[in-house]
Structure formats: C-alpha cells, structure tokens
Motif scaffolding. Structure first.
Motif, PDB file in Angstrom:
ATOM      1  N   PHE A 101       0.833  -1.203   0.000  1.00  0.00           N
ATOM      2  CA  PHE A 101       0.000   0.000   0.000  1.00  0.00           C
ATOM      3  C   PHE A 101       0.869   1.257   0.000  1.00  0.00           C
ATOM      4  N   GLY A 102       1.936   1.254   0.774  1.00  0.00           N
ATOM      5  CA  GLY A 102       2.835   2.397   0.799  1.00  0.00           C
ATOM      6  C   GLY A 102       3.537   2.610  -0.528  1.00  0.00           C
ATOM      7  N   GLY A 112       3.366   5.834  -3.079  1.00  0.00           N
ATOM      8  CA  GLY A 112       4.559   6.466  -3.623  1.00  0.00           C
ATOM      9  C   GLY A 112       4.495   6.604  -5.130  1.00  0.00           C
ATOM     10  N   ASN A 113       3.931   5.585  -5.797  1.00  0.00           N
ATOM     11  CA  ASN A 113       3.817   5.647  -7.254  1.00  0.00           C
ATOM     12  C   ASN A 113       2.759   6.641  -7.710  1.00  0.00           C
ATOM     13  N   VAL A 114       1.778   6.920  -6.853  1.00  0.00           N
ATOM     14  CA  VAL A 114       0.831   7.985  -7.191  1.00  0.00           C
ATOM     15  C   VAL A 114       1.572   9.318  -7.286  1.00  0.00           C
ATOM     16  N   LEU A 115       2.521   9.548  -6.400  1.00  0.00           N
ATOM     17  CA  LEU A 115       3.300  10.783  -6.437  1.00  0.00           C
ATOM     18  C   LEU A 115       4.259  10.813  -7.634  1.00  0.00           C
ATOM     19  N   LEU A 116       4.791   9.669  -8.007  1.00  0.00           N
ATOM     20  CA  LEU A 116       5.741   9.613  -9.128  1.00  0.00           C
ATOM     21  C   LEU A 116       5.041   9.639 -10.475  1.00  0.00           C
ATOM     22  N   GLY A 117       3.816   9.166 -10.514  1.00  0.00           N
ATOM     23  CA  GLY A 117       3.123   8.978 -11.783  1.00  0.00           C
ATOM     24  C   GLY A 117       3.233   7.535 -12.225  1.00  0.00           C
ATOM     25  N   VAL A 118       2.220   7.083 -12.931  1.00  0.00           N
ATOM     26  CA  VAL A 118       2.117   5.686 -13.346  1.00  0.00           C
ATOM     27  C   VAL A 118       2.133   5.630 -14.869  1.00  0.00           C
ATOM     28  N   PHE A 131      12.194   5.823  -4.355  1.00  0.00           N
ATOM     29  CA  PHE A 131      11.234   6.696  -3.673  1.00  0.00           C
ATOM     30  C   PHE A 131       9.992   5.917  -3.246  1.00  0.00           C
ATOM     31  N   ALA A 132       9.489   5.057  -4.136  1.00  0.00           N
ATOM     32  CA  ALA A 132       8.302   4.274  -3.797  1.00  0.00           C
ATOM     33  C   ALA A 132       8.582   3.332  -2.628  1.00  0.00           C
ATOM     34  N   VAL A 149       7.674   4.041   5.074  1.00  0.00           N
ATOM     35  CA  VAL A 149       6.861   4.954   5.893  1.00  0.00           C
ATOM     36  C   VAL A 149       5.576   4.252   6.317  1.00  0.00           C
ATOM     37  N   SER A 150       4.940   3.575   5.369  1.00  0.00           N
ATOM     38  CA  SER A 150       3.693   2.871   5.661  1.00  0.00           C
ATOM     39  C   SER A 150       3.905   1.767   6.696  1.00  0.00           C
ATOM     40  N   VAL A 151       4.945   0.970   6.525  1.00  0.00           N
ATOM     41  CA  VAL A 151       5.221  -0.118   7.468  1.00  0.00           C
ATOM     42  C   VAL A 151       5.498   0.432   8.864  1.00  0.00           C
ATOM     43  N   ALA A 152       6.376   1.435   8.955  1.00  0.00           N
ATOM     44  CA  ALA A 152       6.700   2.020  10.261  1.00  0.00           C
ATOM     45  C   ALA A 152       5.459   2.638  10.902  1.00  0.00           C
ATOM     46  N   MET A 153       4.647   3.305  10.107  1.00  0.00           N
ATOM     47  CA  MET A 153       3.436   3.956  10.608  1.00  0.00           C
ATOM     48  C   MET A 153       2.468   2.936  11.210  1.00  0.00           C
TER      49      MET A 153
END
Length: 381
Positions: free
Chosen positions: A138-139, A143-149, A172-173, A179-183
């Motif tokens: 999911f994280g 990240g790929n939403v921010l980078l573009g697909v 980056f992704a 971040v998602s795992v740590a969160m």
C-alpha cells in the motif's frame, strides 16, 4: 440536473473527500490489525503470548476490513476510470495484497487446530506476512501515485499500461513503503500496549516507540524528496462540471509541482506537521506507559500523513508518467452527476451504521486480553 440539489462540481469534491475518509478509516481501523500481525514475531516469545497477540485483533479484524471494501467500492462507483487503470495496472501488486489478506483468516482458523509447535510456527509466519505485505505494498502504491504511473489513453479512451511490478519498486516508492510499514507498526504497538500487559506490552512499547520515531524521520525524508521530484499540474483551468473525459485537459509534469497547493493554501502545512508531531507524541507516550494516548497520537499521525499526500496531489487522482494529459483528476474521472448523488445518499445511510456497529463491537470487547480470559472463552484463537 435540476432535480439534484448539489451541482456536479460539488459532488465530485464531496466524493474526493469521502474517498480520503474511507482511506483514513482503513488505515486507522485495519491498520492496527496489520501492525499487530507484523509485530507478532517480535513481541511474543511463547505460544501463550502469541495467542494473546492474535486474540487482540482476532475478534475485530473482519469488521475493520470493511473499510477496505468500502474504499474499493467507492472507487468503482465514483471514479470508474481510476478503478480500471489502478486495478489493471497494479494487478500483480493487488494480487499480492489479496493473497496476504486471505492468509489472515486462514491463519486465525487453522493455527490452533493442531498443537504441533511446527504447525503453529508456520501459521505464525503466515500471519506475519499477512501484516507486512499489505503494509508495504500500500505504501509503495501511494509512492507511485506521487511519481506517476505509466499509462495513457488512446482516442477511444482505451487504456494502455506500459509498466510492470518491478517498475513500481523505485527507491522513492520503497521509501513510501517503509513509511507505511513504520506507521502501522507504531499504530499496532499502541493497540497492543492498550490491550495486553506484562512482557508483551513492554515489548510492544519498546518496538512501537522505535517505529514511531522511524515514521517521523522517514516521513520528513520523503517530504523533502517530494519537493525535488517532478509533480503534475494543470496548465490551463478545467471545467469542473464538465463531462468526464481525461483527454480534455492540458496537464504537465514539472519539478516541485506537488508543493504548489501548500504555497496556495499555507494553512495546509499543518497537515505534515500533525503527521510528524503525532508520531513523536506516540513515541513519548509509549515510552512513558500511556498506551491510550499513544494510540490516539498514532491515529492522528496517520490522518496527517494521508491528508498530506491528498493535499499535495489535489486535484489529481492518478497522474500518468508517460502522457501527462492522460492523468486522472477528480474533475474528469468521475461517474455521472446522478450516480454520484445516488451514491451519496446510500453513503449517508450506511456509513453511520458502520460507525455505530464498530463502536458497539469495541465497547463489548473493551478490556485487556490475557491467558485467564482466553481460558474462559471457548471461541478464543
């Protein structure tokens, strides 16, 4: 349409907000289930301790997963092109998530059927994977939403996806995945600290505080990185009440574009600040033994982190890295005016029911989980 009291643009914005609420609901409610499962090998050393950990989330995970189903249904009903592109382009990633989520109920049901330690160890690791894999994937997806697909539409709006699973695993992704795992580890540790006692709670507080600090640090690093990568922006204004046609706009990729909304609305800087502050407060609270405050702080941190990305990407839902003009926005990828209104009425009826029964379940299941309680409960895992 004259018979609908809300205009098309307003309904589109409402559904963008509702989609964010459902995503937050999933991250907060099912997020601690994923975090607890991922923490299983670290916080539980004996079979009884592992059973205690599993019985913290065993009675509630299925109800919490409703938020994921609601989110998927909302995307399908409110933003069909987003559903089509993401669920087909991210097919293998979605498959990994589904396999992991299927392992969760199977693990709960089968783990205690056989007293053999090796049998139980296999299912313990399966349950660990059922928490870690979705948290990471999911994280990475966010990240790929921010980078573009890498997708685009042809003149008939047929979608073409040009990437693969490994193409999603950029540095980056993967940082976003961490971040998602740590969160979610932080969030799951807060729940364990509230619902258990003794050695399990002590380990949860220790590992949870580390995860909370990691969340804050990784989130700041990610935010700094976002300011330097190519974001996406509309080159000219859009008709926010026009027909849904992703090709009817002009969008461009440019460095730092994801920071434009923060420059336009400075108050939104509170959102990343809340994400960091919530994580740090959770770490301090776990260290000081205030489990309830730690869980509340981690929930606030999750909300801040998710809304930070939502504000940065607005109005984009899924940018295209290969043809910026094919990017999906809330203004050109929605269902019809009537569909959005009917779905809003259905949501206004059913969402309060979900909230009420969720609150009732947690009230009934309040209190700590321990060995004595499991011994008296014939339905314990």
């Amino acid at each position: 349409m004259d018979t609908i009291p809300l205009d098309y643009a307003t309904l589109r914005l409402i559904w963008w907000l509702l989609l964010g609420i459902l995503l937050i609901g999933f991250a907060v409610m099912d997020g601690f289930d994923l975090g607890v499962a991922t923490l299983l090998p670290a916080v539980a050393r004996t079979d009884e301790e592992r059973r205690i950990v599993l019985n913290v989330i065993g009675p509630v995970w299925e109800g919490n997963q409703v938020w994921l189903i609601l989110g998927g249904g909302a995307i399908f009903a409110a933003f069909p092109p987003l559903y089509a592109v993401s669920f087909s382009g991210f097919y293998i990633a979605m498959f990994l998530i589904l396999v992991a989520l299927i392992l969760r109920p199977v693990g709960f049901k089968f783990r205690s059927k056989v007293p053999d330690p090796r049998w139980r160890a296999v299912w313990d690791w399966a349950l660990f994977a059922s928490g870690l894999v979705p948290s990471l994937v999911f994280g990475v997806a966010m990240g790929n939403v921010l980078l573009g697909v890498p997708f685009h539409f042809d003149d008939t709006l047929r979608v073409y996806y040009e990437g693969g699973l490994f193409g999603l695993l950029t540095p980056f992704a993967l940082l976003c995945g961490l971040v998602s795992v740590a969160m979610l580890l932080m969030h799951g540790a807060g729940m364990l600290a509230m619902k258990t006692s003794g050695a399990v709670a002590a380990r949860a507080r220790r590992y949870g505080s580390i995860a909370a600090i990691a969340t804050a640090v990784l989130f700041v690093i990610g935010g700094t990185w976002v300011a330097r990568i190519d974001g996406y922006a509309l080159q000219v204004g859009m008709d926010t009440a026009g027909p849904s046609n992703p090709l009817a706009k002009v969008a461009v990729a440019k460095p730092g574009a994801w920071m434009d909304n923060y420059a336009r609305w400075p108050i939104t800087w509170l959102l990343p600040a809340i994400g960091v502050a919530g994580a740090l407060l959770s770490a301090v609270s776990l260290r000081s033994g205030r489990a309830g405050l730690a869980f509340l702080a981690s929930s606030v941190s999750i909300i801040g982190i998710i809304l930070t990305e939502g504000v940065a990407t607005f109005p984009f839902l899924l940018p295209s890295s290969t043809q910026a003009g094919s990017s999906l926005t809330l203004w050109d990828a929605s269902s019809s005016h009537m569909t959005l209104f009917i779905m809003l009425l259905a949501t206004a009826f059913f969402l309060p029911i979900v909230l009420l029964y969720t609150a009732w379940v947690f009230r009934v299941l309040r209190g700590k989980v321990d060995g004595d309680g499991m011994g008296r409960n014939p339905n314990a895992y």
